[in-house]
Design a protein around this motif. Structure first.
Motif, PDB file in Angstrom:
ATOM      1  N   PRO A 179      43.986  40.340  26.271  1.00  0.00           N
ATOM      2  CA  PRO A 179      43.224  40.257  25.018  1.00  0.00           C
ATOM      3  C   PRO A 179      41.785  39.828  25.221  1.00  0.00           C
ATOM      4  CG  PRO A 179      44.683  38.359  25.233  1.00  0.00           C
ATOM      5  CD  PRO A 179      45.003  39.285  26.374  1.00  0.00           C
ATOM      6  N   TYR A 180      41.553  38.998  26.237  1.00  0.00           N
ATOM      7  CA  TYR A 180      40.220  38.420  26.434  1.00  0.00           C
ATOM      8  C   TYR A 180      40.112  37.951  27.876  1.00  0.00           C
ATOM      9  CZ  TYR A 180      36.046  35.622  25.411  1.00  0.00           C
ATOM     10  OH  TYR A 180      34.759  35.116  25.402  1.00  0.00           O
ATOM     11  N   VAL A 181      38.911  37.963  28.410  1.00  0.00           N
ATOM     12  CA  VAL A 181      38.668  37.474  29.764  1.00  0.00           C
ATOM     13  C   VAL A 181      37.731  36.269  29.682  1.00  0.00           C
ATOM     14  CG1 VAL A 181      37.561  37.982  31.968  1.00  0.00           C
ATOM     15  CG2 VAL A 181      39.051  39.682  30.925  1.00  0.00           C
ATOM     16  N   HIS A 182      38.227  35.132  30.126  1.00  0.00           N
ATOM     17  CA  HIS A 182      37.437  33.904  30.061  1.00  0.00           C
ATOM     18  C   HIS A 182      36.524  33.742  31.272  1.00  0.00           C
ATOM     19  CE1 HIS A 182      39.505  32.311  26.503  1.00  0.00           C
ATOM     20  NE2 HIS A 182      40.596  32.834  27.020  1.00  0.00           N
ATOM     21  N   ASN A 183      36.822  34.460  32.347  1.00  0.00           N
ATOM     22  CA  ASN A 183      36.011  34.358  33.566  1.00  0.00           C
ATOM     23  C   ASN A 183      35.332  35.701  33.841  1.00  0.00           C
ATOM     24  OD1 ASN A 183      38.517  35.562  34.153  1.00  0.00           O
ATOM     25  ND2 ASN A 183      38.383  35.031  36.315  1.00  0.00           N
ATOM     26  N   MET A 184      34.643  36.224  32.842  1.00  0.00           N
ATOM     27  CA  MET A 184      34.057  37.568  32.941  1.00  0.00           C
ATOM     28  C   MET A 184      33.158  37.742  34.162  1.00  0.00           C
ATOM     29  SD  MET A 184      33.998  40.617  31.805  1.00  0.00           S
ATOM     30  CE  MET A 184      34.659  40.646  30.143  1.00  0.00           C
ATOM     31  N   PRO A 185      32.274  36.792  34.525  1.00  0.00           N
ATOM     32  CA  PRO A 185      31.447  36.992  35.721  1.00  0.00           C
ATOM     33  C   PRO A 185      32.272  37.275  36.970  1.00  0.00           C
ATOM     34  CG  PRO A 185      30.563  35.199  34.428  1.00  0.00           C
ATOM     35  CD  PRO A 185      31.893  35.552  33.813  1.00  0.00           C
ATOM     36  N   GLU A 186      33.392  36.573  37.141  1.00  0.00           N
ATOM     37  CA  GLU A 186      34.229  36.772  38.328  1.00  0.00           C
ATOM     38  C   GLU A 186      34.930  38.128  38.293  1.00  0.00           C
ATOM     39  OE1 GLU A 186      35.257  32.033  39.053  1.00  0.00           O
ATOM     40  OE2 GLU A 186      36.697  33.325  38.044  1.00  0.00           O
ATOM     41  N   VAL A 187      35.409  38.519  37.123  1.00  0.00           N
ATOM     42  CA  VAL A 187      36.080  39.820  37.003  1.00  0.00           C
ATOM     43  C   VAL A 187      35.074  40.949  37.207  1.00  0.00           C
ATOM     44  CG1 VAL A 187      37.403  41.329  35.469  1.00  0.00           C
ATOM     45  CG2 VAL A 187      37.886  38.873  35.522  1.00  0.00           C
ATOM     46  N   LEU A 188      33.871  40.794  36.662  1.00  0.00           N
ATOM     47  CA  LEU A 188      32.817  41.790  36.877  1.00  0.00           C
ATOM     48  C   LEU A 188      32.488  41.929  38.360  1.00  0.00           C
ATOM     49  CD1 LEU A 188      30.124  41.301  34.068  1.00  0.00           C
ATOM     50  CD2 LEU A 188      31.385  43.392  34.611  1.00  0.00           C
ATOM     51  N   ALA A 189      32.416  40.807  39.046  1.00  0.00           N
ATOM     52  CA  ALA A 189      32.075  40.829  40.470  1.00  0.00           C
ATOM     53  C   ALA A 189      33.117  41.581  41.279  1.00  0.00           C
ATOM     54  CB  ALA A 189      31.924  39.405  40.996  1.00  0.00           C
ATOM     55  N   ALA A 190      34.354  41.630  40.774  1.00  0.00           N
ATOM     56  CA  ALA A 190      35.435  42.295  41.499  1.00  0.00           C
ATOM     57  C   ALA A 190      35.567  43.770  41.138  1.00  0.00           C
ATOM     58  CB  ALA A 190      36.762  41.581  41.212  1.00  0.00           C
ATOM     59  N   ALA A 191      35.089  44.162  39.965  1.00  0.00           N
ATOM     60  CA  ALA A 191      35.298  45.517  39.449  1.00  0.00           C
ATOM     61  C   ALA A 191      34.532  46.567  40.246  1.00  0.00           C
ATOM     62  CB  ALA A 191      34.893  45.585  37.977  1.00  0.00           C
ATOM     63  N   SER A 192      35.003  47.813  40.157  1.00  0.00           N
ATOM     64  CA  SER A 192      34.311  48.948  40.778  1.00  0.00           C
ATOM     65  C   SER A 192      33.431  49.679  39.776  1.00  0.00           C
ATOM     66  CB  SER A 192      35.335  49.939  41.347  1.00  0.00           C
ATOM     67  OG  SER A 192      36.205  49.318  42.249  1.00  0.00           O
ATOM     68  N   LEU A 193      33.831  49.625  38.498  1.00  0.00           N
ATOM     69  CA  LEU A 193      33.141  50.350  37.428  1.00  0.00           C
ATOM     70  C   LEU A 193      33.497  49.667  36.125  1.00  0.00           C
ATOM     71  CD1 LEU A 193      31.634  52.977  36.349  1.00  0.00           C
ATOM     72  CD2 LEU A 193      33.907  54.037  36.261  1.00  0.00           C
ATOM     73  N   VAL A 194      32.566  49.641  35.188  1.00  0.00           N
ATOM     74  CA  VAL A 194      32.852  49.037  33.885  1.00  0.00           C
ATOM     75  C   VAL A 194      32.577  50.041  32.784  1.00  0.00           C
ATOM     76  CG1 VAL A 194      30.552  47.997  33.677  1.00  0.00           C
ATOM     77  CG2 VAL A 194      32.445  47.040  32.375  1.00  0.00           C
ATOM     78  N   VAL A 195      33.464  50.049  31.789  1.00  0.00           N
ATOM     79  CA  VAL A 195      33.288  50.839  30.561  1.00  0.00           C
ATOM     80  C   VAL A 195      33.074  49.844  29.435  1.00  0.00           C
ATOM     81  CG1 VAL A 195      34.330  52.470  28.947  1.00  0.00           C
ATOM     82  CG2 VAL A 195      34.823  52.646  31.401  1.00  0.00           C
ATOM     83  N   SER A 196      31.973  49.992  28.708  1.00  0.00           N
ATOM     84  CA  SER A 196      31.614  48.932  27.779  1.00  0.00           C
ATOM     85  C   SER A 196      30.713  49.442  26.667  1.00  0.00           C
ATOM     86  CB  SER A 196      30.892  47.819  28.551  1.00  0.00           C
ATOM     87  OG  SER A 196      30.364  46.843  27.689  1.00  0.00           O
ATOM     88  N   ARG A 197      30.577  48.615  25.624  1.00  0.00           N
ATOM     89  CA  ARG A 197      29.493  48.769  24.677  1.00  0.00           C
ATOM     90  C   ARG A 197      28.189  48.512  25.421  1.00  0.00           C
ATOM     91  NH1 ARG A 197      31.064  51.855  20.552  1.00  0.00           N
ATOM     92  NH2 ARG A 197      32.359  50.830  18.976  1.00  0.00           N
ATOM     93  N   ALA A 198      27.065  48.646  24.707  1.00  0.00           N
ATOM     94  CA  ALA A 198      25.759  48.507  25.356  1.00  0.00           C
ATOM     95  C   ALA A 198      24.978  47.337  24.810  1.00  0.00           C
ATOM     96  CB  ALA A 198      24.966  49.807  25.211  1.00  0.00           C
ATOM     97  N   GLY A 199      25.692  46.233  24.583  1.00  0.00           N
ATOM     98  CA  GLY A 199      25.002  45.006  24.186  1.00  0.00           C
ATOM     99  C   GLY A 199      24.080  44.527  25.292  1.00  0.00           C
ATOM    100  N   ALA A 200      22.960  43.941  24.902  1.00  0.00           N
ATOM    101  CA  ALA A 200      21.929  43.588  25.875  1.00  0.00           C
ATOM    102  C   ALA A 200      22.408  42.568  26.904  1.00  0.00           C
ATOM    103  CB  ALA A 200      20.698  43.056  25.142  1.00  0.00           C
ATOM    104  N   SER A 201      23.196  41.581  26.474  1.00  0.00           N
ATOM    105  CA  SER A 201      23.637  40.554  27.415  1.00  0.00           C
ATOM    106  C   SER A 201      24.605  41.122  28.445  1.00  0.00           C
ATOM    107  CB  SER A 201      24.283  39.389  26.660  1.00  0.00           C
ATOM    108  OG  SER A 201      23.331  38.742  25.844  1.00  0.00           O
ATOM    109  N   LEU A 202      25.496  42.006  27.998  1.00  0.00           N
ATOM    110  CA  LEU A 202      26.409  42.655  28.951  1.00  0.00           C
ATOM    111  C   LEU A 202      25.635  43.500  29.952  1.00  0.00           C
ATOM    112  CD1 LEU A 202      29.352  43.782  26.645  1.00  0.00           C
ATOM    113  CD2 LEU A 202      29.523  42.240  28.605  1.00  0.00           C
ATOM    114  N   ILE A 203      24.665  44.266  29.464  1.00  0.00           N
ATOM    115  CA  ILE A 203      23.858  45.092  30.355  1.00  0.00           C
ATOM    116  C   ILE A 203      23.130  44.231  31.385  1.00  0.00           C
ATOM    117  CG2 ILE A 203      21.730  46.468  30.409  1.00  0.00           C
ATOM    118  CD1 ILE A 203      22.741  47.974  27.994  1.00  0.00           C
ATOM    119  N   ALA A 204      22.645  43.081  30.957  1.00  0.00           N
ATOM    120  CA  ALA A 204      21.965  42.172  31.885  1.00  0.00           C
ATOM    121  C   ALA A 204      22.900  41.737  33.002  1.00  0.00           C
ATOM    122  CB  ALA A 204      21.441  40.949  31.134  1.00  0.00           C
ATOM    123  N   GLU A 205      24.154  41.463  32.647  1.00  0.00           N
ATOM    124  CA  GLU A 205      25.123  41.059  33.656  1.00  0.00           C
ATOM    125  C   GLU A 205      25.427  42.206  34.608  1.00  0.00           C
ATOM    126  OE1 GLU A 205      28.358  39.683  31.270  1.00  0.00           O
ATOM    127  OE2 GLU A 205      27.478  37.706  30.941  1.00  0.00           O
TER     128      GLU A 205
END
Length: 372
Positions: A252-278
């Motif tokens: 339902p939710y990821v509380h450690n998003m920076p760590e999960v992002l660091a592990a991912a190969s590709l992300v599918v997402s909305r285009a909010g500015a903060s997410l794009i910055a990450e």
């Protein structure tokens, strides 16, 4: 140093403010912070969890149609200015940092009238209404996208800084990201996320592409649904009679998003500015589906900026289906060279030192203010 942070309504305004505050505290532990936010906004719940003193204002935004509610909004704005002046006189800040949202308006305006150095941060390519208004009064502006600078040509100190949320993901532990999702280190996976509340359109497309994952036998899908969509989505995926369903991890939710992002190969997402910055700060290839339901359609220019640079693929929501999403995912995940190229272009756009740049800009206007 005493600093007031303000901004709210959505995480896109709140988290950049918190990132600036976190950096200031890390660099100068004696820094005292006060956050002034809206009574009805997400910030009233999020900010206290970060150990920052929170004061609230009763403020609302303008409706885009003629309404008596707009008259009440004007009244609340001026009442907010008066209340903000009281809070500012009591706290005696050295500077005020605003990151957008309706509550930012009266607080930053009040600070400018009191002669307190003021800085606003604009997260999106096209500035929001509040920051456009405040640009006539502030001492400095920091922007996330270079394309935003012409909107602030009359501001004395306007810099392309990036988004301070980028600074928060640097150094994230990918191993912990894998383990938190129950995956072995090095497992290729696509992270699908629709924002903190989830996005039905992205969820529907992701469900639709699950049976097609059999064509990518080594790839897993980490599917962040949002709390309100979780049970329904989990039930529908479990009902799919496909081998690939075993490689879909629904949360339902990821509380450690920076760590999960660091592990991912590709992300599918909305285009909010903060997410794009990450994404850009760590060189993450992305498929961006801008929300058509936001003010001024501001997510589409955000997404187009990355797509034009070769760092992302943009799919408009009207074109989003399970088939179109899988086609883009498969094209990227099956082509290591393309994925590497997208990663390089994303990293080229990234601004991992954004929080430091904004802190230096803040110091600059404070020194200038002390000399006048």
């Amino acid at each position: 140093m005493r600093v007031v942070l303000t901004g709210g309504g959505t995480g896109g305004h709140i988290y950049p403010a918190l990132a600036v505050g976190k950096f200031l505290k890390a660099e100068h532990p004696a820094t005292e912070l006060l956050y002034i936010g809206g009574r009805r906004g997400m910030e009233s719940k999020i900010v206290p969890q970060h150990g920052i003193v929170f004061h609230e204002l009763d403020i609302t935004g303008f409706r885009r149609s003629l309404s008596w509610e707009n008259v009440r909004t004007v009244f609340r704005f001026w009442q907010g200015v008066r209340n903000s002046k009281q809070m500012l006189r009591s706290f005696r800040p050295d500077a005020v940092v605003g990151t957008g949202g309706y509550v930012c308006g009266p607080v930053v305006y009040a600070a400018s009238r009191l002669g307190i150095p003021t800085l606003i941060h604009e997260q999106n390519v096209v500035p929001g209404l509040t920051n456009k208004f405040l640009s006539r009064y502030v001492d400095a502006v920091a922007v996330s996208f270079r394309e935003s600078l012409p909107f602030f040509s009359k501001v004395p100190d306007a810099v392309y800084a990036g988004n301070p949320c980028a600074s928060a993901v640097i150094g994230a532990d990918a191993k912990r990201g894998f383990s938190s999702m129950g995956l072995s280190p090095g497992t290729p996976f696509v992270l699908t996320v629709g924002g903190s509340g989830g996005a039905r359109a992205i969820n529907e497309a992701a469900i639709g592409m699950v049976p097609m994952l059999s064509k990518l036998p080594d790839v897993h899908l980490v599917f962040v649904t949002g709390e309100r969509y979780h049970e329904e989505t989990l039930s529908r995926i479990r009902s799919l009679a496909t081998e690939a369903a075993g490689r879909v991890h629904v949360v339902p939710y990821v509380h450690n998003m920076p760590e999960v992002l660091a592990a991912a190969s590709l992300v599918v997402s909305r285009a909010g500015a903060s997410l794009i910055a990450e994404f850009t700060s760590i060189g993450m290839p992305s498929i961006l589906v801008p929300s058509p339901n936001v003010t001024n359609n501001h997510q589409e220019p955000n997404a187009r900026s990355l797509a034009d640079a070769g760092a992302a693929v943009m799919i408009l929501e009207k074109d989003l289906t399970g088939e179109s999403l899988f086609a883009s995912v498969a094209a990227i995940m099956s082509d290591r060279a393309r994925r590497a190229s997208m990663s390089e272009e994303a990293r080229r756009l990234g601004m991992p030192d954004a929080a430091r740049t904004i802190a230096e800009q803040l110091s600059r206007i404070m020194r200038k203010g002390s000399n006048t």
